[in-house]
Design a protein around this motif. Structure first.
Motif, mmCIF file in Angstrom:
data_model
loop_
_atom_site.group_PDB
_atom_site.id
_atom_site.type_symbol
_atom_site.label_atom_id
_atom_site.label_comp_id
_atom_site.label_asym_id
_atom_site.label_seq_id
_atom_site.Cartn_x
_atom_site.Cartn_y
_atom_site.Cartn_z
ATOM 1 N N ARG A 101 0.871 -1.181 0.000
ATOM 2 C CA ARG A 101 0.000 0.000 0.000
ATOM 3 C C ARG A 101 0.906 1.228 0.000
ATOM 4 N NH1 ARG A 101 -4.032 -1.513 4.825
ATOM 5 N NH2 ARG A 101 -4.718 0.656 4.477
ATOM 6 N N ALA A 102 1.406 1.540 -1.203
ATOM 7 C CA ALA A 102 2.515 2.482 -1.334
ATOM 8 C C ALA A 102 2.162 3.887 -0.863
ATOM 9 C CB ALA A 102 2.990 2.518 -2.793
ATOM 10 N N THR A 103 1.053 4.419 -1.309
ATOM 11 C CA THR A 103 0.730 5.816 -1.000
ATOM 12 C C THR A 103 0.551 6.059 0.493
ATOM 13 O OG1 THR A 103 -0.260 6.115 -3.180
ATOM 14 C CG2 THR A 103 -0.876 7.699 -1.469
ATOM 15 N N PRO A 104 -0.284 5.278 1.218
ATOM 16 C CA PRO A 104 -0.373 5.510 2.661
ATOM 17 C C PRO A 104 0.930 5.212 3.396
ATOM 18 C CG PRO A 104 -1.677 3.585 2.030
ATOM 19 C CD PRO A 104 -1.259 4.262 0.769
ATOM 20 N N ALA A 105 1.737 4.289 2.864
ATOM 21 C CA ALA A 105 3.025 4.012 3.505
ATOM 22 C C ALA A 105 3.936 5.229 3.438
ATOM 23 C CB ALA A 105 3.691 2.808 2.840
ATOM 24 N N VAL A 106 4.027 5.840 2.247
ATOM 25 C CA VAL A 106 4.862 7.040 2.104
ATOM 26 C C VAL A 106 4.326 8.159 2.995
ATOM 27 C CG1 VAL A 106 5.593 8.840 0.486
ATOM 28 C CG2 VAL A 106 5.599 6.447 -0.221
ATOM 29 N N ARG A 123 7.638 1.002 -5.384
ATOM 30 C CA ARG A 123 6.407 0.306 -5.758
ATOM 31 C C ARG A 123 5.294 1.282 -6.100
ATOM 32 N NH1 ARG A 123 6.527 -4.532 -1.153
ATOM 33 N NH2 ARG A 123 8.267 -5.695 -2.089
ATOM 34 N N GLY A 124 5.410 2.513 -5.644
ATOM 35 C CA GLY A 124 4.432 3.529 -5.971
ATOM 36 C C GLY A 124 4.715 4.261 -7.269
ATOM 37 N N GLY A 125 5.727 3.822 -8.020
ATOM 38 C CA GLY A 125 6.014 4.437 -9.309
ATOM 39 C C GLY A 125 6.779 5.744 -9.211
ATOM 40 N N ALA A 184 16.708 1.133 -12.912
ATOM 41 C CA ALA A 184 16.425 0.692 -14.282
ATOM 42 C C ALA A 184 15.359 1.572 -14.932
ATOM 43 C CB ALA A 184 15.979 -0.770 -14.265
ATOM 44 N N ASP A 185 14.345 1.936 -14.159
ATOM 45 C CA ASP A 185 13.293 2.792 -14.695
ATOM 46 C C ASP A 185 13.827 4.163 -15.083
ATOM 47 O OD1 ASP A 185 11.467 0.778 -14.335
ATOM 48 O OD2 ASP A 185 10.685 1.554 -12.435
ATOM 49 N N LEU A 186 14.858 4.605 -14.410
ATOM 50 C CA LEU A 186 15.451 5.912 -14.704
ATOM 51 C C LEU A 186 16.530 5.831 -15.776
ATOM 52 C CD1 LEU A 186 15.731 7.378 -11.089
ATOM 53 C CD2 LEU A 186 14.104 8.033 -12.871
ATOM 54 N N PHE A 192 -4.712 1.731 -17.058
ATOM 55 C CA PHE A 192 -3.494 2.155 -16.373
ATOM 56 C C PHE A 192 -3.338 3.667 -16.384
ATOM 57 C CE2 PHE A 192 -2.751 -2.164 -17.854
ATOM 58 C CZ PHE A 192 -2.277 -2.780 -16.702
ATOM 59 N N SER A 193 -4.413 4.388 -16.687
ATOM 60 C CA SER A 193 -4.426 5.857 -16.708
ATOM 61 C C SER A 193 -3.372 6.433 -17.654
ATOM 62 C CB SER A 193 -4.205 6.412 -15.292
ATOM 63 O OG SER A 193 -5.263 6.025 -14.449
ATOM 64 N N GLY A 194 -2.994 5.670 -18.652
ATOM 65 C CA GLY A 194 -2.045 6.171 -19.624
ATOM 66 C C GLY A 194 -0.592 5.948 -19.279
ATOM 67 N N GLY A 195 -0.318 5.384 -18.088
ATOM 68 C CA GLY A 195 1.071 5.160 -17.708
ATOM 69 C C GLY A 195 1.757 6.432 -17.275
ATOM 70 N N ALA A 196 3.095 6.402 -17.328
ATOM 71 C CA ALA A 196 3.883 7.526 -16.825
ATOM 72 C C ALA A 196 3.728 8.770 -17.685
ATOM 73 C CB ALA A 196 5.355 7.112 -16.739
#
Length: 604
Positions: A141-146, A170-172, A208-210, A332-336
């Motif tokens: 649960r990435a958002t509440p964790a942050v 994990r929250g992108g 890797a994503d960056l 996926f709301s269009g992704g990044a």
């Protein structure tokens, strides 16, 4: 016994789970405060207040390494069972700590949630926020964790930084996740290799994503060489550094030893390598289709969709581009890069609707209907749809054109602009023999004060639709204030073979000019009605008045046959005369709608 553990935990953690010795709770006695009578109130136990735990927790040292999460063993259960109001929160805290240490996040969140409900001030205590954030991160649960870990007191805490890596990655949010690595090093080094791996994998995935392959490999150095998750990242990073052969080998190892998801990830990675090299074969495309069919809902599907979009774009395959792009947009709301994807899909829809599109018209209409939420916005999109409707109407696909514009009418058009569009939608449905839908389009948009010309046009179309559904009296009433109502009524009567009404519309006296085609049609219709009604005197007067005007016209023979004495009329000649009546109608373009009426009730 194991299957009953969750319910036992819930009972032990609940605020009302324990009462002072010698008392009975409302639940135990089978009563409630609401149901108890005046004489029973003394026997209902009052829930004792818990002593505040937040001051005590605030005075404890804030842990900075994983060793601070203390394993309690049986003491956790025993403490919950024996705890009274004075130490219940402390027992819950001990139990939650033990659950975090053992990786039992579901049990930990249960204890922490109950603590927070009974004592909201705990959210002001850094130690509690750290425990809550770590638990939420374990639960993905990435958002509440942050949010839980974002407090000044935890900014430089190594253990909090480690959990923030996990939650942010994990929250992108790969950039912020990598920013926590330096702070988290002491907490990561304090963990054994197997416990450290999830954090390093999250950091490596962020790198890797960056687009930082060297950093990706560096972060994975301490993870065993046989780990399939690490080999997936190592393989892609190795390829990113220019070593395709080494990267494919690592991806092959991951495929050999990984689980189902990791094998699919490896297959997709190998397809991505082939696509970048321009060496994508038929087998690769088949594998990509299989991946999209069997795998749903995470980064693997997002990558497969992006690759599908890229391949379709290269092949100039508009339907395939829309199919993959719409899936990415909708699920996926269009992704990044949402804005870029939306712009590309809108441009693809515009190409699809362009007049020079090579696809068949019915295929274009079907595709637009499937992806209408991706159409260009504002006037540009409305123009494209209007042009497509024109093409559908010209091809005789009236219902498809009507549905297309009906969506525009109800979803994208507002205020006075609904006036002319609703009339056009209704006209198309009338041409498609769907008068009920025509009436719906008009009635659903009658809430505005339209200008007279716009209102009259709507009334003309509404009257025709009402006539088509057999409500002719209402149709005539709707035409009451329309300037050319008499002409439309006459047209409806002619269509219905209502000879009395047609005969009531007497033509004006003949002038000195040449008869127009419309005037010829009107006179011949009038003559037909008189002949059908057997009104020989009126026919004779008509023949005397207009015989000279018809001289030399192609319709002269028809006029002569229709105005001849009723007894002398040859039925075959009369039929030929009626067939020779010009198609030009006094009602103008509205006559096309009247002529479209199917199965009208004929009156003689």
């Amino acid at each position: 016994m194991t299957a009953r553990l969750p319910s036992i935990v819930a009972l032990l953690l609940a605020s009302a789970s324990a009462s002072p010795p010698g008392t009975r709770s409302a639940v135990q006695s089978g009563t409630s405060n609401a149901a108890a009578g005046p004489g029973d109130r003394a026997r209902v136990a009052v829930k004792p207040a818990l002593l505040p735990f937040s001051p005590h927790l605030s005075n404890l040292p804030l842990l900075t390494t994983p060793q601070g999460w203390q394993r309690a063993g049986r003491r956790g259960w025993e403490g919950l069972i024996a705890a009274g109001p004075a130490d219940r929160q402390a027992a819950r805290w001990t139990y939650a700590n033990a659950a975090i240490a053992d990786g039992r996040a579901q049990e930990a969140i249960g204890a922490l949630d109950v603590m927070r409900q009974d004592e909201p001030d705990l959210m002001l205590v850094p130690a509690f926020r750290l425990a809550l954030g770590a638990t939420l991160a374990m639960l993905d649960r990435a958002t509440p964790a942050v949010d839980a870990l974002s407090t000044d007191a935890l900014a430089g805490n190594p253990e909090a930084c480690a959990w923030r890596i996990l939650a942010l990655a994990r929250g992108g949010l790969p950039g912020p996740a990598l920013g926590q690595v330096r702070c988290a090093v002491p907490a990561l080094n304090a963990r054994p290799a197997n416990a450290r791996a999830p954090f390093l994998l999250a950091a490596a995935r962020a790198a890797a994503d960056l687009g930082k392959p060297a950093l990706t490999i560096q972060l994975l150095e301490t993870i065993p060489a046989g780990d399939p998750a690490a080999n997936l990242l190592r393989g892609r990073a190795t390829i990113g550094l220019g070593d395709d052969a080494g990267g494919r080998l690592l991806l092959g190892r991951a495929r050999q030893s990984g689980d189902d998801g990791q094998r699919i990830d490896a297959d997709l990675s190998l397809i991505e390598v082939a696509a970048r090299a321009g060496a994508l074969g038929g087998q690769d495309k088949a594998t990509l289709r299989r991946i999209r069919f069997v795998w749903r809902g995470d980064d693997i599907e997002v990558r497969a969709l992006r690759l599908s979009i890229d391949l379709a774009r290269r092949a100039h395959d508009l339907p395939a581009t829309l199919e993959a792009g719409a899936t990415l947009f909708r699920y996926f709301s269009g992704g990044a890069d949402r804005a870029a994807l939306v712009a590309e899909l809108q441009q693809t829809v515009a190409q699809l609707l362009a007049p020079d599109s090579a696809l068949p018209l019915d295929r274009i209409a079907g595709l637009y209907w499937d992806y209408r939420d991706l159409a260009p916005a504002a006037a540009a999109g409305d123009l494209l749809v209007s042009q497509l409707a024109d093409r559908l109407q010209a091809a005789g696909l009236y219902e498809r054109a009507g549905e297309l514009l009906d969506h525009q009418l109800r979803v994208r058009t507002r205020d006075l602009a609904q006036g002319p569009l609703s009339a056009r939608v209704a006209s198309l449905f009338i041409l498609a023999a769907k008068p009920a839908r025509a009436l719906s389009a008009l009635r659903d948009t009658d809430g505005y004060a339209y200008p007279d010309e716009m209102l009259w046009n709507r009334h003309r179309v509404e009257a025709i639709a009402l006539d088509q559904v057999g409500r002719t009296a209402e149709a005539m009433a709707v035409l009451q204030d329309v300037p050319d109502a008499a002409v439309i009524r006459a047209e409806i009567a002619w269509k219905r073979h209502d000879w009395k009404t047609v005969a009531a519309d007497a033509p004006p006296p003949a002038g000195g000019g040449r008869l127009t085609t419309v005037m010829q049609a009107r006179l011949l219709r009038y003559a037909t009605a008189l002949a059908m009604l057997g009104r020989e005197g009126d026919l004779a007067q008509l023949r005397v008045r207009y015989a000279g005007a018809f001289t030399g016209l192609p319709t002269a023979a028809a006029f002569a046959a229709l105005t001849d004495a009723v007894g002398a009329v040859d039925p075959a000649a009369l039929s030929a005369a009626m067939a020779a009546i010009p198609s030009a109608s006094p009602a103008g373009g509205i006559a096309d709608l009247i002529d479209a009426a199917p199965g009208v009730v004929r009156q003689n």
